[in-house]
Design a protein around this motif. Sequence first.
Motif, mmCIF file in Angstrom:
data_model
loop_
_atom_site.group_PDB
_atom_site.id
_atom_site.type_symbol
_atom_site.label_atom_id
_atom_site.label_comp_id
_atom_site.label_asym_id
_atom_site.label_seq_id
_atom_site.Cartn_x
_atom_site.Cartn_y
_atom_site.Cartn_z
ATOM 1 N N GLY A 1 -4.141 -16.793 -26.078
ATOM 2 C CA GLY A 1 -4.320 -18.163 -26.555
ATOM 3 C C GLY A 1 -5.746 -18.652 -26.509
ATOM 4 O O GLY A 1 -6.012 -19.851 -26.413
ATOM 5 N N ILE A 2 -6.712 -17.717 -26.579
ATOM 6 C CA ILE A 2 -8.137 -18.076 -26.605
ATOM 7 C C ILE A 2 -8.557 -18.259 -28.060
ATOM 8 O O ILE A 2 -8.206 -17.452 -28.923
ATOM 9 C CB ILE A 2 -8.979 -16.975 -25.937
ATOM 10 N N ASP A 3 -9.319 -19.296 -28.334
ATOM 11 C CA ASP A 3 -9.723 -19.600 -29.712
ATOM 12 C C ASP A 3 -10.455 -18.414 -30.334
ATOM 13 O O ASP A 3 -11.464 -17.943 -29.813
ATOM 14 C CB ASP A 3 -10.634 -20.835 -29.712
ATOM 15 N N SER A 4 -9.949 -17.937 -31.476
ATOM 16 C CA SER A 4 -10.534 -16.761 -32.141
ATOM 17 C C SER A 4 -11.118 -17.098 -33.509
ATOM 18 O O SER A 4 -11.364 -16.209 -34.318
ATOM 19 C CB SER A 4 -9.471 -15.659 -32.292
ATOM 20 N N THR A 5 -11.334 -18.388 -33.769
ATOM 21 C CA THR A 5 -11.822 -18.830 -35.086
ATOM 22 C C THR A 5 -13.148 -18.165 -35.450
ATOM 23 O O THR A 5 -13.315 -17.639 -36.555
ATOM 24 C CB THR A 5 -11.997 -20.364 -35.109
ATOM 25 N N SER B 1 -19.488 -12.804 -28.159
ATOM 26 C CA SER B 1 -18.118 -13.246 -28.449
ATOM 27 C C SER B 1 -17.141 -12.917 -27.342
ATOM 28 O O SER B 1 -16.041 -13.478 -27.293
ATOM 29 C CB SER B 1 -17.624 -12.613 -29.760
ATOM 30 N N THR B 2 -17.522 -11.976 -26.447
ATOM 31 C CA THR B 2 -16.597 -11.567 -25.379
ATOM 32 C C THR B 2 -16.633 -12.489 -24.165
ATOM 33 O O THR B 2 -15.762 -12.397 -23.304
ATOM 34 C CB THR B 2 -16.939 -10.149 -24.879
ATOM 35 N N ARG B 3 -17.644 -13.377 -24.092
ATOM 36 C CA ARG B 3 -17.892 -14.096 -22.847
ATOM 37 C C ARG B 3 -16.688 -14.874 -22.328
ATOM 38 O O ARG B 3 -16.298 -14.756 -21.173
ATOM 39 C CB ARG B 3 -19.083 -15.046 -23.003
ATOM 40 N N LEU B 4 -16.107 -15.712 -23.187
ATOM 41 C CA LEU B 4 -15.005 -16.547 -22.718
ATOM 42 C C LEU B 4 -13.786 -15.717 -22.346
ATOM 43 O O LEU B 4 -13.087 -16.023 -21.377
ATOM 44 C CB LEU B 4 -14.656 -17.589 -23.784
ATOM 45 N N ALA B 5 -13.525 -14.668 -23.121
ATOM 46 C CA ALA B 5 -12.392 -13.793 -22.804
ATOM 47 C C ALA B 5 -12.609 -13.123 -21.453
ATOM 48 O O ALA B 5 -11.673 -12.986 -20.650
ATOM 49 C CB ALA B 5 -12.206 -12.742 -23.903
ATOM 50 N N ASN C 1 -19.469 -11.069 -11.351
ATOM 51 C CA ASN C 1 -20.640 -11.230 -12.211
ATOM 52 C C ASN C 1 -20.917 -12.707 -12.461
ATOM 53 O O ASN C 1 -20.145 -13.568 -12.064
ATOM 54 C CB ASN C 1 -20.441 -10.505 -13.548
ATOM 55 N N ASP C 2 -22.027 -12.981 -13.130
ATOM 56 C CA ASP C 2 -22.368 -14.355 -13.512
ATOM 57 C C ASP C 2 -22.197 -14.496 -15.017
ATOM 58 O O ASP C 2 -22.761 -13.727 -15.781
ATOM 59 C CB ASP C 2 -23.830 -14.685 -13.163
ATOM 60 N N ILE C 3 -21.458 -15.499 -15.408
ATOM 61 C CA ILE C 3 -21.294 -15.788 -16.838
ATOM 62 C C ILE C 3 -22.078 -17.060 -17.131
ATOM 63 O O ILE C 3 -21.900 -18.063 -16.454
ATOM 64 C CB ILE C 3 -19.820 -16.019 -17.202
ATOM 65 N N ILE C 4 -22.932 -16.998 -18.098
ATOM 66 C CA ILE C 4 -23.788 -18.141 -18.388
ATOM 67 C C ILE C 4 -23.465 -18.676 -19.775
ATOM 68 O O ILE C 4 -23.325 -17.924 -20.734
ATOM 69 C CB ILE C 4 -25.276 -17.745 -18.323
ATOM 70 N N ILE C 5 -23.330 -19.989 -19.838
ATOM 71 C CA ILE C 5 -23.049 -20.632 -21.118
ATOM 72 C C ILE C 5 -24.179 -20.337 -22.111
ATOM 73 O O ILE C 5 -25.274 -19.998 -21.732
ATOM 74 C CB ILE C 5 -22.968 -22.165 -20.934
ATOM 75 N N ASN C 6 -23.880 -20.526 -23.393
ATOM 76 C CA ASN C 6 -24.870 -20.368 -24.466
ATOM 77 C C ASN C 6 -25.373 -18.939 -24.572
ATOM 78 O O ASN C 6 -26.526 -18.687 -24.895
ATOM 79 C CB ASN C 6 -26.048 -21.332 -24.270
ATOM 80 N N ASP D 1 -20.652 -25.614 -25.692
ATOM 81 C CA ASP D 1 -20.431 -24.429 -24.863
ATOM 82 C C ASP D 1 -19.955 -24.796 -23.454
ATOM 83 O O ASP D 1 -19.138 -24.094 -22.860
ATOM 84 C CB ASP D 1 -21.711 -23.586 -24.780
ATOM 85 N N VAL D 2 -20.475 -25.897 -22.917
ATOM 86 C CA VAL D 2 -20.028 -26.346 -21.598
ATOM 87 C C VAL D 2 -18.541 -26.714 -21.652
ATOM 88 O O VAL D 2 -17.761 -26.358 -20.759
ATOM 89 C CB VAL D 2 -20.861 -27.554 -21.101
ATOM 90 N N LEU D 3 -18.152 -27.412 -22.699
ATOM 91 C CA LEU D 3 -16.743 -27.790 -22.857
ATOM 92 C C LEU D 3 -15.852 -26.561 -23.015
ATOM 93 O O LEU D 3 -14.746 -26.505 -22.469
ATOM 94 C CB LEU D 3 -16.578 -28.717 -24.068
ATOM 95 N N LYS D 4 -16.341 -25.561 -23.760
ATOM 96 C CA LYS D 4 -15.571 -24.323 -23.932
ATOM 97 C C LYS D 4 -15.378 -23.620 -22.594
ATOM 98 O O LYS D 4 -14.303 -23.127 -22.276
ATOM 99 C CB LYS D 4 -16.301 -23.380 -24.902
ATOM 100 N N GLN D 5 -16.480 -23.569 -21.805
ATOM 101 C CA GLN D 5 -16.413 -22.907 -20.513
ATOM 102 C C GLN D 5 -15.419 -23.621 -19.597
ATOM 103 O O GLN D 5 -14.593 -22.985 -18.929
ATOM 104 C CB GLN D 5 -17.802 -22.894 -19.866
ATOM 105 N N LYS D 6 -15.487 -24.946 -19.588
ATOM 106 C CA LYS D 6 -14.574 -25.740 -18.764
ATOM 107 C C LYS D 6 -13.133 -25.499 -19.190
ATOM 108 O O LYS D 6 -12.238 -25.298 -18.353
ATOM 109 C CB LYS D 6 -14.929 -27.216 -18.893
#
Length: 554
Positions: free
Chosen positions: A22-26, A265-269, A390-395, A493-498
Amino acid sequence: MKVTSEYKQKFIMLKEIQDKYGIDSTETKEIIDGIDYYRVNTPVVGNFSTGKSSMINAIIGEHLLSVDITPETAVPTEIYYGDNKVFQYTNEGVVERKVEELPLKGLTIQTTNLVKIEYKNDFLEEIKSVNIVDLPGFDTSFELHNRAIDQYLPNSLAYLLVVSSDEPVLKESISEFLKELKVYNMPVYVVITKSNRLDEDELKECKALLKKLVGKIVERDDVKVVTVDSYGDVDVEELKEILRDIQKQTGRIFVNKYSKMLRNSTRLAEVYLEERIDKATLSTSKLEQEQEKVEKKMKAITLEIEKEKNNFSKQAQICINTIRERITGDLEATLPTISAMLENGSDITDKINSVVRRSVRIGINTEFEPKLKKYVEHISDMITIELPNNDIIINNVNAKLTDNVAEEITKSALPVILAGVGFLLTPVAAVIGGIVGITADVIHNISNNKKKQREVDKAAKQVVEEVAKQTSISIESEINKYIDTINKNIEKDVLKQKAILEKSLSDIKIDISIEESDRSKDIEELENDLEIIKTFKNDNLDNNIEDEEVSLEE
């Protein structure tokens, strides 16, 4: 190697994982849809009537482009391999034309912005990842000069500079253009047309001269110079080899571009899967505590970002003021030259455009870009989310990756801002033309040389003041617009991460109600998908792909 199909499959696999959870794939779908249409630009530039269109017809072996044109009928045209379609982009919309109508007649730059020709041809099929762009002569209008850089540079591999054998010189507009290409380390190939008008010794001398002139400006010793005659019968194969060489380089460019996109593109997943696996054994109360931590972290980040944004906004205003002063000073320094050109009846728009672009370019490079880079780096550090492994960084910034996003954003600033400034300056050309016209009429009726000179100097000052005023307005507008775009992306990107962190915690709560045996299977599936994501994350991380030909599949 067929890198298009390889990367298309990787993005399809990524989309399947995104959809599964259910992760946005647009955005992933948009990338998949665009892969088959990947091309790099090879703009063909030069002054009007140097034989650019005839040369392109000769390369392709078909009479696709009109050669009987005037500055008013010279329209930018893109030619690439395709299914025999022609698209005319007018002020009212896109009109599909028939291939049988080529070469198109009666087009004007006032009504047609662009023509695209998809043509099924043996040679174009050899270079099917290359988009040949026939641009009108630089002396046609400064707006078209600007388009050659601003619109096509970001996705170009090389430029073909066409020079006629009967005028083997580099006018100021061409020289300034080459200086801009040098900033981006863009390769330039020189093509001498109408070479049959020179004997063998003259042609050899002409080639050596242009190699030296262009090489000096772009600071390269390896500038290649080839020749064709009026009908394209001389050394056409050598020119084709240049395009074949560009085609070979598209593989490397493609892989570097799409591997970055894949990693990004893999970051949020990855965040989602890491969280699901790491917190799978937590109780409901612990998960709620984690939820509160996420909320507090994001609020703190948002406040810090606002402070950083306000600070950068003040710094940007200082940059804008400095750039304004530079533009005004540089324009005022050219007053004697502009006065002399007005007195001689010369067209001053190219000169004005060159001065403005050079001033803006230097100002952006020296004043704005360093501060922009620091700002993006600070924001990137600020919105680092600490995860177990690991560290995931926005943007799209990650300390483990070689992608330097701050560098990428900084490099994109100049062409974006210059494009906007160039567009906004277009109406100024009409003002300049009006001043020049009135001045010509006035001095024509004045016999006293001193009085004539005063009128010319007055007109030159009026031009400089008007251009400086309009440029100052447009440079502030474009820089602020660019900053606004960056800030909106950061907020998004902050909103996506949240959202992705909250989703992972919410889904873990659902997992708690599942039987332990089924939950083990789910975790195993999560781990398998995470392994796939990690291979994508490390895709071409060293950027060590060699030049390979991209195979665009039917």
